[in-house]
Scaffold this motif. Structure first.
Motif, PDB file in Angstrom:
ATOM      1  N   ASN A  56       0.838  -1.190   0.000  1.00  0.00           N
ATOM      2  CA  ASN A  56       0.000   0.000   0.000  1.00  0.00           C
ATOM      3  C   ASN A  56       0.878   1.247   0.000  1.00  0.00           C
ATOM      4  N   ILE A  57       0.759   2.043  -1.057  1.00  0.00           N
ATOM      5  CA  ILE A  57       1.557   3.258  -1.168  1.00  0.00           C
ATOM      6  C   ILE A  57       1.064   4.284  -0.158  1.00  0.00           C
ATOM      7  N   THR A  62      -4.270  14.617  -2.498  1.00  0.00           N
ATOM      8  CA  THR A  62      -3.237  13.582  -2.429  1.00  0.00           C
ATOM      9  C   THR A  62      -3.702  12.419  -1.567  1.00  0.00           C
ATOM     10  N   THR A 101      -6.503  10.345  -3.186  1.00  0.00           N
ATOM     11  CA  THR A 101      -5.945   9.423  -4.186  1.00  0.00           C
ATOM     12  C   THR A 101      -5.287   8.217  -3.531  1.00  0.00           C
ATOM     13  N   LEU A 102      -4.497   8.472  -2.494  1.00  0.00           N
ATOM     14  CA  LEU A 102      -3.814   7.374  -1.805  1.00  0.00           C
ATOM     15  C   LEU A 102      -4.806   6.435  -1.111  1.00  0.00           C
ATOM     16  N   SER A 121      -5.496   4.114  -5.337  1.00  0.00           N
ATOM     17  CA  SER A 121      -4.139   3.601  -5.513  1.00  0.00           C
ATOM     18  C   SER A 121      -4.037   2.105  -5.216  1.00  0.00           C
ATOM     19  N   ASN A 153      -5.103   0.704  -2.513  1.00  0.00           N
ATOM     20  CA  ASN A 153      -4.790   0.585  -1.091  1.00  0.00           C
ATOM     21  C   ASN A 153      -5.829  -0.306  -0.408  1.00  0.00           C
TER      22      ASN A 153
END
Length: 302
Positions: free
Chosen positions: A71-72, A105, A108-109, A113, A115
């Motif tokens: 997971n970024i 940001t 998005t994460l 992404s 996640n």
């Protein structure tokens, strides 16, 4: 565990950590130094050892592996240093604008992404945006009743007021909802106007005056934030609660687009021989019937 289930990971604490690192050389700091700056000894002398507020917040927003999936995160931790993730887009690390972009940001994460740790959070937010904005559950008691009525308790697992508080804080921070006082109590409204307004430039590829089909606009919006119609989280919610007809937008998305039109950011048009989407309204006291085929971006300073 997602931010939904970690009450110590609040938007204000994430902002504080990010703001500090943003201005540091190399955008990084030794963990011990960062801990003592953000949780000074004098303030935590009576708290549990290990600075849990700082530690749990960091753990929620840094790169990590969950069930074998990477997971970024907003931050990375290497050896004894914590830094802003250098793989983030350049604008998201630019000290001049990165804090302003932080709500985008994080959205998005969290949601776009892959996640896996935030899937429960994505479902809860998508569910709330799917509610009728003109009669939405605005507090924990009303949320409980609506979850029961729509029979999505097993899907959402909104089991206590702490989870509602986290949903409220984070959705409002990301511009997906807002809160106000009513009768001495706080009430939340599922209104994504601010989120959509912040992203119009991106959604229209920075082309002022560009006109696109409304369905394409919705698809772009869902690709950027899958809480919206046709997005993966919203599709799952719609399949469970029903209610939204084909080619109809939810009232929260429609309300946001009408607000943006009234504020001069966009134009909404109906053209003959074009596929239409229906934007439902609160009443019929309007100058059109909500049948829209195209949307045009008027620019940021309209």
């Amino acid at each position: 565990m997602s931010v939904l289930k970690e009450p110590l990971a609040t938007p204000s604490r994430v902002r504080g950590i990010f703001r500090y690192l943003l201005q540091k050389k190399g955008q990084k700091e030794k963990r011990e130094v960062l801990e003592k700056i953000l949780s000074p000894d004098e303030l935590v002398k009576d708290a549990p050892p290990g600075r849990p507020m700082f530690r749990k917040t960091i753990n929620q927003i840094k790169n990590r592996i969950v069930n074998g999936v990477h997971n970024i995160g907003l931050l990375i931790e290497e050896e004894d240093e914590i830094s802003i993730n250098p793989s983030l887009p350049e604008d998201s690390r630019n000290p001049q604008i990165a804090e302003q972009l932080l709500p985008n940001t994080l959205a998005t994460l969290f949601f776009a992404s892959g996640n896996t740790d935030e899937e429960d959070f994505g479902l809860v937010c998508a569910w709330y945006l799917a509610q009728n904005i003109y009669d939405a559950p605005g507090n924990w008691e009303m949320i409980q009743n609506q979850v029961s009525k729509q029979q999505v308790g097993e899907l959402l697992r909104m089991t206590n007021s702490t989870l509602y508080g986290q949903m409220d804080d984070w959705m409002c921070y990301m511009g997906l909802a807002w809160g106000h006082a009513l009768g001495g109590k706080r009430v939340t409204v599922p209104d994504p106007t601010l989120y959509i307004k912040r992203n119009l430039k991106n959604l229209f590829n920075n082309q002022v005056g560009a006109k696109i089909i409304i369905q394409e606009f919705i698809d772009r919006l869902a690709n950027k934030c899958p809480l919206f119609e046709t997005g993966k989280f919203r599709e799952k919610i719609d399949a469970n609660i029903g209610g939204r007809q084909l080619n109809y937008l939810s009232t929260s998305t429609a309300f946001a687009l009408f607000r943006l039109r009234d504020e001069g950011y966009i134009q909404l048009k109906r053209e003959s021989d074009a596929d239409l989407m229906i934007l439902p309204k609160a009443n019929n006291q309007v100058d059109d019937d909500g049948r829209i085929s195209h949307i045009t971006w008027q620019g940021e300073n309209s």
